[in-house]
Motif scaffolding. Structure first.
Motif, PDB file in Angstrom:
ATOM      1  N   VAL A  41       1.568  -6.630  22.951  1.00 22.87           N
ATOM      2  CA  VAL A  41       1.972  -7.948  23.448  1.00 22.87           C
ATOM      3  C   VAL A  41       1.790  -8.993  22.337  1.00 22.87           C
ATOM      4  O   VAL A  41       2.655  -9.834  22.109  1.00 22.87           O
ATOM      5  CB  VAL A  41       1.164  -8.324  24.712  1.00 22.87           C
TER       6      VAL A  41
ATOM      7  N   GLN B 282       4.372  -8.032  19.239  1.00 25.96           N
ATOM      8  CA  GLN B 282       5.784  -8.313  19.502  1.00 25.96           C
ATOM      9  C   GLN B 282       5.997  -9.739  19.970  1.00 25.96           C
ATOM     10  O   GLN B 282       7.047 -10.326  19.745  1.00 25.96           O
ATOM     11  CB  GLN B 282       6.322  -7.364  20.588  1.00 25.96           C
ATOM     12  N   GLY B 283       5.006 -10.259  20.716  1.00 25.19           N
ATOM     13  CA  GLY B 283       5.185 -11.560  21.337  1.00 25.19           C
ATOM     14  C   GLY B 283       4.970 -12.703  20.371  1.00 25.19           C
ATOM     15  O   GLY B 283       5.774 -13.639  20.316  1.00 25.19           O
TER      16      GLY B 283
ATOM     17  N   LEU C 277       7.518 -15.924  19.217  1.00 26.33           N
ATOM     18  CA  LEU C 277       7.209 -17.235  19.785  1.00 26.33           C
ATOM     19  C   LEU C 277       7.450 -18.322  18.748  1.00 26.33           C
ATOM     20  O   LEU C 277       6.964 -18.243  17.628  1.00 26.33           O
ATOM     21  CB  LEU C 277       5.728 -17.231  20.196  1.00 26.33           C
TER      22      LEU C 277
ATOM     23  N   VAL D 131      11.141 -12.772  32.321  1.00 29.52           N
ATOM     24  CA  VAL D 131      10.718 -11.617  31.509  1.00 29.52           C
ATOM     25  C   VAL D 131      11.341 -10.339  32.072  1.00 29.52           C
ATOM     26  O   VAL D 131      11.850  -9.503  31.331  1.00 29.52           O
ATOM     27  CB  VAL D 131       9.173 -11.497  31.466  1.00 29.52           C
TER      28      VAL D 131
ATOM     29  N   TRP E 194       9.155 -10.253  25.263  1.00 25.66           N
ATOM     30  CA  TRP E 194       7.804 -10.077  24.684  1.00 25.66           C
ATOM     31  C   TRP E 194       7.119 -11.421  24.505  1.00 25.66           C
ATOM     32  O   TRP E 194       5.926 -11.562  24.772  1.00 25.66           O
ATOM     33  CB  TRP E 194       7.880  -9.352  23.347  1.00 25.66           C
ATOM     34  N   ALA E 195       7.885 -12.410  24.053  1.00 24.83           N
ATOM     35  CA  ALA E 195       7.286 -13.739  23.874  1.00 24.83           C
ATOM     36  C   ALA E 195       6.800 -14.281  25.212  1.00 24.83           C
ATOM     37  O   ALA E 195       5.694 -14.836  25.312  1.00 24.83           O
ATOM     38  CB  ALA E 195       8.302 -14.690  23.245  1.00 24.83           C
TER      39      ALA E 195
ATOM     40  N   PHE F 174       3.651 -12.496  26.215  1.00 22.30           N
ATOM     41  CA  PHE F 174       2.528 -12.997  25.413  1.00 22.30           C
ATOM     42  C   PHE F 174       1.992 -14.299  26.005  1.00 22.30           C
ATOM     43  O   PHE F 174       0.778 -14.456  26.209  1.00 22.30           O
ATOM     44  CB  PHE F 174       3.001 -13.223  23.969  1.00 22.30           C
TER      45      PHE F 174
END
Lengths: 317, 281
Positions: free
Chosen positions: B35, B38-39, B43, B235, B251-252, B255
């Protein structure tokens, strides 16, 4: 008596708010039944035994979904129960004192991660890993019903795996509490007879057996109703199969996927009837688990009253 | 069995328990790692301020979904906090009455009802009659999920208030309601706020009950009578789409969700520990 009138008013008003909780629970039951009447009347018992789910033809049989929910939850329990018990034992009996709180917090954190995040991780990380494992499964094994089917990655096995991770914290935190409530006299007596550490732990587990079964059932209650993560990795294909490799479907997943697509009323009522059954099953499972946990705690508490005051304080702390 | 053998068995069993802890913490680390990895990279500022872009156009964000989630949580709290708190106070004040044990039991039942079932209930009550998905319906569903958590934490923390305080107020001639509102509730207030925080953390990550109550909305909307976007549903939509750019955004979003929930639960945990220390006799 102004004061007593005032007290009565206070009791009644706050009581009315408290009664709302009761009304909500009963209301859910009534509303779900009312909204699934069409399907209940049209199909009767055959709704639960039918295997065909064909909204276009107006034919609804929920067996594949019930199967999917029960099978995935049971598989998840097979994995999560020993792990949850191991964690509970480690934290309450074996771990050094300074590690207890952090470990308890970390395992509880597993319960705080949203289902949708498990699902996202499931789709993009776990499914490819499972697919590789499925491809590596040797041919003779693949002929067994358990490993039959194409290596897709999505399917029953992946769903059970994710579910297991998700329910571990629920079972382990209650099991931890149960073990903490076991009177220390039980362990001391075992040690006095020359038991090893593990043998003393076994005595404690035996004492809290009922409650530990309750803790595991609490996890089952969670697994049965889990929606998002399962929907995202189970493959959503209604079929009754023992295979871990085949895409299947669950009750919660079919509601999540098809509810907004239900064009006609019968379709909607059929979906709500599945919701009604899910509601009833989870209530029964949760009640049974509370009862088991409660009876164990009560037994431990009664014994404490009989024991010396020192032990009582020790357990309270 | 010889003593040596018994000792070996004991050591192996203890080792297996430690392995169980590792087996549970491994996925936790694995999930958080992904998380964050990738997030965090997906972001950026636009993620918070922009609207979703149509398929094919890169960029865009979840501005509307972030606001939507806040509105949904606000609506849920508006409805669940008064009911939950007053119910919790009642349970703590009249802890031994038969009615209280029935309500406590009902709260436990409600806590165990799958969130998707709560969604159906909210749909039947708030969507079907007006034939429109709305933020209100979504807030109602989330509120139903908050109630049992608020009830139980409020009860527990009001109980932590030393009984001497209540007895003192009553001895001075205060009525029950006066004692509760001027002495007990102020003393328990930090605890009650903590309970609300815990409940918020629980519902902030809910997706299932929103799918057919608040639905989703590609546009900017703060109208509570209309469908509204939320982080979780967004999401979900992006995760099951076939587009790489949308996956990155999913993913963002995940997160951000995990961060919100972590912060809420850590704050709540610290607060609870603090309260327990304060009230320890």
């Amino acid at each position: 008596m102004r004061r007593s009138a005032d007290d009565r008013l206070f009791r009644l008003t706050t009581g009315a708010f408290a009664a709302m909780v009761l009304v909500i629970v009963v209301g859910i039951g009534i509303e779900l039944t009312r909204q699934s009447m069409l399907s209940i009347q049209k199909f009767g018992w055959s709704f639960w035994t039918g295997r065909t789910w064909d909204p276009v033809a107006g034919e609804f049989g929920a067996l594949p979904f019930i199967w999917g929910t029960l099978y995935s939850s049971l598989l998840a329990l097979l994995l999560s129960a020993p792990i949850a018990l191991g964690i509970a034992i480690f934290i309450s009996e074996l771990s050094p004192r300074f590690l207890r709180q952090p470990l308890a917090y970390l395992t509880d954190l597993l319960a705080a991660i949203p289902s949708i995040v498990y699902g996202l991780w499931g789709i993009f990380v776990l499914v490819p890993i499972v697919r590789k494992l499925e491809l590596l499964t040797p041919e003779p094994l693949r002929r067994l019903p358990l490993f039959h089917g194409p290596p897709l990655g999505v399917g029953m096995g992946t769903a059970a795996l994710i579910l297991a991770v998700m329910v571990v914290p629920f079972s382990s935190s209650v099991a931890r509490e149960i073990l903490k409530n076991v009177p220390s006299a039980q362990r001391e007596a075992a040690y006095a007879l020359g038991a090893t550490r593990w043998e003393a732990i076994k005595v404690a587990i035996g004492y809290g057996k009922t409650g530990i079964i309750g803790a595991i059932m609490l996890g089952l209650g969670r697994a049965l109703g889990e929606t998002m993560a399962v929907t995202m990795v189970i493959g959503n294909n209604p079929q009754v199969s023992l295979s871990l490799f085949t895409p299947q479907y669950t009750m919660a997943a079919v509601i999540a996927n098809e509810f907004t697509e239900a064009a006609d009323e019968l379709y909607l009522h059929a979906l709500i009837e599945i919701g009604l059954l899910l509601f009833v099953i989870t209530i029964v499972v949760n009640l049974a688990s509370r009862l088991l946990i409660w009876s164990t705690k009560k037994r431990a508490a009664e014994l404490v009253v009989l024991a010396s005051p020192a032990t009582k304080e020790e357990i309270a702390a | 069995m010889s003593a040596r053998r018994r000792k070996t068995v004991s050591a192996i069993a203890e080792g297996l328990c430690a392995v169980a802890v590792i087996l549970a913490l491994l996925p936790l680390a694995f999930i958080l790692f992904y998380v964050v990895k990738q997030g965090a990279s997906a972001l950026n500022w636009a993620f918070f301020t922009s609207m979703p872009k149509p398929v094919g156009e890169p960029g865009g964000g979840m501005g509307n979904a972030i606001v939507g989630t806040l509105i949904l949580i606000g609506l849920a709290a508006l409805f669940a906090v008064p009911i939950g708190c007053i119910c919790g106070i009642h349970l703590a004040e009249y802890r031994d009455s038969r009615f209280s044990s029935v309500v406590r039991f009902a709260a436990d039942v409600l806590n165990g009802v799958p969130s998707i079932v709560i969604g159906i209930f909210a749909y039947g009550l708030a969507v079907l009659p007006v034939k429109r998905f709305s933020a209100m319906a979504g807030g109602f569903a989330l509120g139903l999920l908050m109630i049992p958590v608020v009830v139980r934490t409020t009860e527990e923390l009001v109980r932590l208030v030393p009984s001497g305080l209540r007895e003192g107020a009553l001895a001075l001639g205060a009525s029950r309601s006066r004692a509760v509102f001027t002495v007990i509730v102020p003393a328990a207030l930090p605890g009650i706020l903590t309970g609300i925080l815990v409940a918020t953390a629980r519902v902030a990550g809910e997706t299932a009950p929103l799918l057919f109550t608040s639905f989703n909305n590609r546009f900017w909307s703060t109208n509570i009578a209309q469908p509204i976007a939320s982080l979780t549903v967004q999401v979900f939509t992006y995760a099951i789409s076939p587009y790489d750019d949308w996956h990155r955004q999913a993913w963002a979003g995940a997160f951000l969700l995990v961060m919100i929930i972590l912060v809420l639960s850590i704050v709540a945990r610290l607060a609870v520990r603090r309260l327990e220390q304060m009230n320890r006799p």
